[in-house]
Design a protein around this motif. Structure first.
Motif, PDB file in Angstrom:
ATOM      1  N   LEU A   1     -16.941 -10.977  -3.982  1.00  0.00           N
ATOM      2  CA  LEU A   1     -17.902  -9.938  -4.365  1.00  0.00           C
ATOM      3  C   LEU A   1     -17.298  -8.969  -5.377  1.00  0.00           C
ATOM      4  N   ILE A   2     -16.047  -8.572  -5.152  1.00  0.00           N
ATOM      5  CA  ILE A   2     -15.387  -7.603  -6.038  1.00  0.00           C
ATOM      6  C   ILE A   2     -15.207  -8.176  -7.440  1.00  0.00           C
ATOM      7  N   PHE A   3     -14.653  -9.383  -7.527  1.00  0.00           N
ATOM      8  CA  PHE A   3     -14.407  -9.969  -8.852  1.00  0.00           C
ATOM      9  C   PHE A   3     -15.716 -10.345  -9.551  1.00  0.00           C
ATOM     10  N   TYR A   4     -16.705 -10.769  -8.793  1.00  0.00           N
ATOM     11  CA  TYR A   4     -18.012 -11.073  -9.394  1.00  0.00           C
ATOM     12  C   TYR A   4     -18.650  -9.798  -9.930  1.00  0.00           C
ATOM     13  N   GLY A   5     -18.554  -8.721  -9.163  1.00  0.00           N
ATOM     14  CA  GLY A   5     -19.076  -7.436  -9.627  1.00  0.00           C
ATOM     15  C   GLY A   5     -18.389  -6.975 -10.899  1.00  0.00           C
ATOM     16  N   LEU A   6     -17.072  -7.108 -10.940  1.00  0.00           N
ATOM     17  CA  LEU A   6     -16.313  -6.727 -12.140  1.00  0.00           C
ATOM     18  C   LEU A   6     -16.710  -7.591 -13.338  1.00  0.00           C
ATOM     19  N   ALA A   7     -16.953  -8.878 -13.092  1.00  0.00           N
ATOM     20  CA  ALA A   7     -17.370  -9.776 -14.177  1.00  0.00           C
ATOM     21  C   ALA A   7     -18.727  -9.366 -14.743  1.00  0.00           C
ATOM     22  N   LEU A   8     -19.656  -9.012 -13.866  1.00  0.00           N
ATOM     23  CA  LEU A   8     -20.975  -8.576 -14.316  1.00  0.00           C
ATOM     24  C   LEU A   8     -20.892  -7.274 -15.110  1.00  0.00           C
ATOM     25  N   ILE A   9     -20.105  -6.338 -14.610  1.00  0.00           N
ATOM     26  CA  ILE A   9     -19.945  -5.056 -15.310  1.00  0.00           C
ATOM     27  C   ILE A   9     -19.315  -5.281 -16.682  1.00  0.00           C
ATOM     28  N   ASN A  10     -18.315  -6.152 -16.739  1.00  0.00           N
ATOM     29  CA  ASN A  10     -17.615  -6.414 -17.989  1.00  0.00           C
ATOM     30  C   ASN A  10     -18.518  -7.082 -19.022  1.00  0.00           C
ATOM     31  N   ALA A  11     -19.449  -7.910 -18.558  1.00  0.00           N
ATOM     32  CA  ALA A  11     -20.339  -8.639 -19.472  1.00  0.00           C
ATOM     33  C   ALA A  11     -21.631  -7.876 -19.768  1.00  0.00           C
TER      34      ALA A  11
ATOM     35  N   GLY B   1     -18.444  -5.399  -1.939  1.00  0.00           N
ATOM     36  CA  GLY B   1     -17.160  -6.057  -1.710  1.00  0.00           C
ATOM     37  C   GLY B   1     -16.132  -5.120  -1.103  1.00  0.00           C
ATOM     38  N   LEU B   2     -16.118  -3.877  -1.545  1.00  0.00           N
ATOM     39  CA  LEU B   2     -15.183  -2.901  -1.002  1.00  0.00           C
ATOM     40  C   LEU B   2     -15.519  -2.567   0.452  1.00  0.00           C
ATOM     41  N   ILE B   3     -16.815  -2.453   0.746  1.00  0.00           N
ATOM     42  CA  ILE B   3     -17.228  -2.203   2.133  1.00  0.00           C
ATOM     43  C   ILE B   3     -16.852  -3.398   3.006  1.00  0.00           C
ATOM     44  N   CYS B   4     -17.042  -4.605   2.464  1.00  0.00           N
ATOM     45  CA  CYS B   4     -16.685  -5.824   3.180  1.00  0.00           C
ATOM     46  C   CYS B   4     -15.191  -5.854   3.501  1.00  0.00           C
ATOM     47  N   ALA B   5     -14.365  -5.394   2.557  1.00  0.00           N
ATOM     48  CA  ALA B   5     -12.916  -5.363   2.778  1.00  0.00           C
ATOM     49  C   ALA B   5     -12.551  -4.404   3.904  1.00  0.00           C
ATOM     50  N   ALA B   6     -13.340  -3.348   4.058  1.00  0.00           N
ATOM     51  CA  ALA B   6     -13.067  -2.354   5.106  1.00  0.00           C
ATOM     52  C   ALA B   6     -13.591  -2.793   6.469  1.00  0.00           C
ATOM     53  N   LEU B   7     -14.420  -3.837   6.501  1.00  0.00           N
ATOM     54  CA  LEU B   7     -15.004  -4.310   7.762  1.00  0.00           C
ATOM     55  C   LEU B   7     -14.704  -5.796   7.934  1.00  0.00           C
ATOM     56  N   PRO B   8     -13.462  -6.152   8.207  1.00  0.00           N
ATOM     57  CA  PRO B   8     -13.109  -7.573   8.359  1.00  0.00           C
ATOM     58  C   PRO B   8     -13.847  -8.198   9.541  1.00  0.00           C
ATOM     59  N   GLY B   9     -14.152  -9.476   9.389  1.00  0.00           N
ATOM     60  CA  GLY B   9     -14.871 -10.182  10.436  1.00  0.00           C
ATOM     61  C   GLY B   9     -16.343 -10.358  10.154  1.00  0.00           C
ATOM     62  N   PHE B  10     -16.840  -9.676   9.110  1.00  0.00           N
ATOM     63  CA  PHE B  10     -18.251  -9.781   8.762  1.00  0.00           C
ATOM     64  C   PHE B  10     -18.435 -10.319   7.346  1.00  0.00           C
ATOM     65  N   GLY B  11     -17.435 -11.051   6.869  1.00  0.00           N
ATOM     66  CA  GLY B  11     -17.443 -11.519   5.488  1.00  0.00           C
ATOM     67  C   GLY B  11     -18.657 -12.335   5.111  1.00  0.00           C
TER      68      GLY B  11
END
Length: 201
Positions: free
Chosen positions: A136-146, A165-175
């Motif tokens: 999610l994080i890298f996909y978001g960065l790719a969209l912003i960059n393009a 993606g950042l919220i997902c990183a803070a809540l492991p187990g719910f990926g």
């Protein structure tokens, strides 16, 4: 006379802006990509993931099936986007492959490919827990960059994916839930908004 002058300048700026941006993205492709992601997430949840998302207990065989699932989703989404985008470009009398398209792809692929390689390295080292958030994080960065080479609110979709993606990183187990929300629901919502704008035009 002065009003006409400012109107002409505004029209020229608008034409220059459109000529330097890729405008043939299809809203329907976003909706279908979201549907593919939700179907893929459901298949992964039912058949490939262990209970309680205990990533450490996954076998290599299950991991291979999950990767295959992701590859099929990505392939279907890309093929659908290409077909619908070409169709839309032809109907609008626009070029599908030019310098703007090339710049868009380069800016989109750099963070996406780098992120994909990093995720594969983590998977090879059996670090599975952060996979969904990293996607999610890298996909978001790719969209912003393009986004600077597109017309529409791609940047906002990218920001939403990044935050999720950042919220997902803070809540492991719910990926898987966050992955389905980001690649499934957000794509459907964004595609529906794009489709509504297309119909207005």
């Amino acid at each position: 006379m002065q009003k006409d002058y400012f109107k002409d300048i505004s029209e020229i700026k608008d034409l220059m802006n459109k000529s330097s941006r890729f405008i043939s993205l299809s809203g329907l492709s976003g909706i279908l990509a979201g549907c593919y992601a939700l179907i893929g997430a459901a298949i992964a949840y039912i058949y490939f993931l262990p209970k309680q998302f205990d990533y450490s207990s996954k076998s290599t065989l299950k991991l291979e099936y999950i990767i295959l699932d992701l590859v099929l989703i990505a392939t279907l989404s890309i093929v659908t986007a290409i077909i619908l985008t070409i169709k839309k470009a032809k109907s609008n009398g626009e070029k599908i492959w030019d310098a703007t398209t090339q710049r868009l792809l380069v800016n989109f692929l750099i963070p996406l490919v780098a992120g994909g390689i990093y995720i594969l390295i983590q998977a090879y080292q059996q670090h599975y827990g952060m996979g969904a958030s990293l996607m999610l994080i890298f996909y978001g960065l790719a969209l912003i960059n393009a986004s600077k080479f597109t017309i529409g609110n791609v940047k906002y979709l990218g920001c939403a994916e990044l935050i999720l993606g950042l919220i997902c990183a803070a809540l492991p187990g719910f990926g898987l839930y966050f992955w389905a929300l980001g690649f499934g629901v957000l794509h459907i919502v964004y595609g529906a908004l794009m489709l509504r704008e297309e119909k207005r035009q």
